[in-house]
Design an enzyme around this catalytic site. Structure first.
Site: not given
Ligand code: XIL
Length: 389
Positions: A182, A298
């Site tokens: 990101e 994701e």
């Molecule tokens: C999220 C996790 O799912 C949560 O459990 C944590 O608290 C915060 O992070 N984009 C990403 C991930 O790259 O690392 C994130 O994961 C969700 C959004």
């Protein structure tokens, strides 16, 4: 979206829905009209999500030379055998959801805690799963000490030390690393489109290249990925972000940075019809033309604003999965699809995007009892229809 009249077939469907749920046909029809107008529910409800056979997502993906897997929540590792079994059955790759982030991995500047990561790596190894790392550089999940003691004098050393230690620890055991996560946010106003993160402030825009070079040195075998989000939709933001990410990738490649793939998070929202297949496809082609692979890293579908009715909601979520994946998988550079979790029992969206009516969210392929949902069918269908890699 044009409003379709109630045909006899659709009326029968609504009446049977009404009978099932104990609601009046009128209420269902009302809900249906609402959903139809705003969400394209007509198509979703009429869509055939049937699949042939019983094979897992893992096998269906593998049959096309693709890898399917999911993020594994740390809480489930030692406590939920049924989840672990479902995971091993459906997945070919595992990515820890949070335990490889700085906050979890490096509780103090000079102490790394690999215990949880090693357990997960072992679980993956024992079940023949590939293991994926997330993430080495991100502006979130930084420990308290980072803010207190990292400055422009020591930041380079601390970052290099981190990458060398962590990537070195899993070298030879890892499929891919999200090296930087990101880093793009055009609305921060910089001409290069980069997000104004602590890394950028302390190290300057070269921090991305520095991180990739360090990761390649620590593990020359791992696939090194730049991962980012909100690249999916036909909105101003989506358009600007796709352009900025593409420019970043071009700059990195032009400098000879060892970057091998783009990770597209694909956290989809299913409450507005703003998906444009042609634009997404051409973005993927542009990325592939830089000699980069693409991973969907994701994926999940937020059902926060969808009607509460489970049948309707599941159809809409499933349609979002299939619409998106059928476009994305046409691009041969796409090598893997991961969902951010496998079962609705463990999803970050329960906390981050809860429904205002408090109904449990249903964004993933398996329900909270690990039964396959329509979203599972949608992913299976997309794999079955995907061209061979
Ligand atoms: C999220 C996790 O799912 C949560 O459990 C944590 O608290 C915060 O992070 N984009 C990403 C991930 O790259 O690392 C994130 O994961 C969700 C959004």
């Amino acid at each position: 979206m044009p409003h379709k009249p109630l045909t006899p077939g659709r009326r029968t469907f609504l009446l049977s829905l009404a009978a099932l749920s104990g609601m009046g046909a009128f209420a269902i029809a009302d809900k249906f009209r609402y959903a139809n107008r705003y969400l394209g529910a007509t198509d979703a409800l009429e869509k055939d999500f049937s699949v042939v056979g019983n094979a897992s997502l893992r096998d269906r993906a593998a049959a096309k030379g693709l890898i399917y897997g999911a993020a594994f929540p740390h809480v489930a590792l030692s406590s939920d055998r049924a989840f672990a079994a479902a995971f091993a059955q459906e997945c070919a790759i595992l990515v820890p959801e949070s335990i490889l982030k700085w906050k979890a991995l490096r509780p103090e500047p000079n102490r790394f805690d690999f215990a949880a990561g090693d357990l997960m790596a072992k679980f993956a190894r024992n079940h023949g799963l590939l293991f994926r790392g997330h993430t080495l550089v991100w502006h979130e999940a930084l420990p308290q000490w980072f803010q207190e003691s990292v400055n422009s004098q020591n930041v380079r050393r601390i970052l290099l030390e981190h990458i060398k230690t962590v990537v070195g620890h899993y070298a030879g055991k890892i499929h891919s690393w999200d090296v930087v996560n990101e880093a793009v946010l055009p609305k921060d106003g910089r001409p290069d489109g980069l997000r104004n993160t602590p890394w950028l402030q302390l190290l300057g825009p070269d921090y991305i290249e520095i991180a990739f070079r360090a990761a390649a040195e620590a593990d020359p075998q791992a696939l090194l990925v730049y991962n980012d989000h909100w690249l999916d939709y036909d909105t101003n933001e989506g358009n600007t972000r796709r352009t900025a990410v593409l420019k970043l990738l071009e700059r990195l490649k032009a400098k000879g940075t060892p970057i091998h793939a783009l990770g597209i998070q694909a956290h989809l929202l299913r409450d507005k019809p703003y998906f444009n297949p042609a634009k997404l496809r051409s973005f993927l082609r542009d990325v592939a033309s830089l000699d980069l692979k693409i991973l969907i890293t994701e994926m999940d579908v937020t059902d926060k604003k969808l009607p509460v009715d489970v049948t309707l909601r599941d159809h809409l979520v499933a349609a979002a999965y299939e619409d998106y994946l059928s476009v994305v998988l046409e691009e041969p550079a796409v090598i893997a699809v991961l969902t951010w979790g496998l079962s609705d029992r463990y999803t970050w969206l329960s906390q981050d995007e809860p429904r205002s009516d408090k109904a449990p969210v249903r964004p993933l392929p398996l329900d909270a009892q690990f039964r396959r949902k329509l979203a599972w069918n949608a992913i299976a269908r997309a794999f079955d229809q995907a061209p061979m890699r």
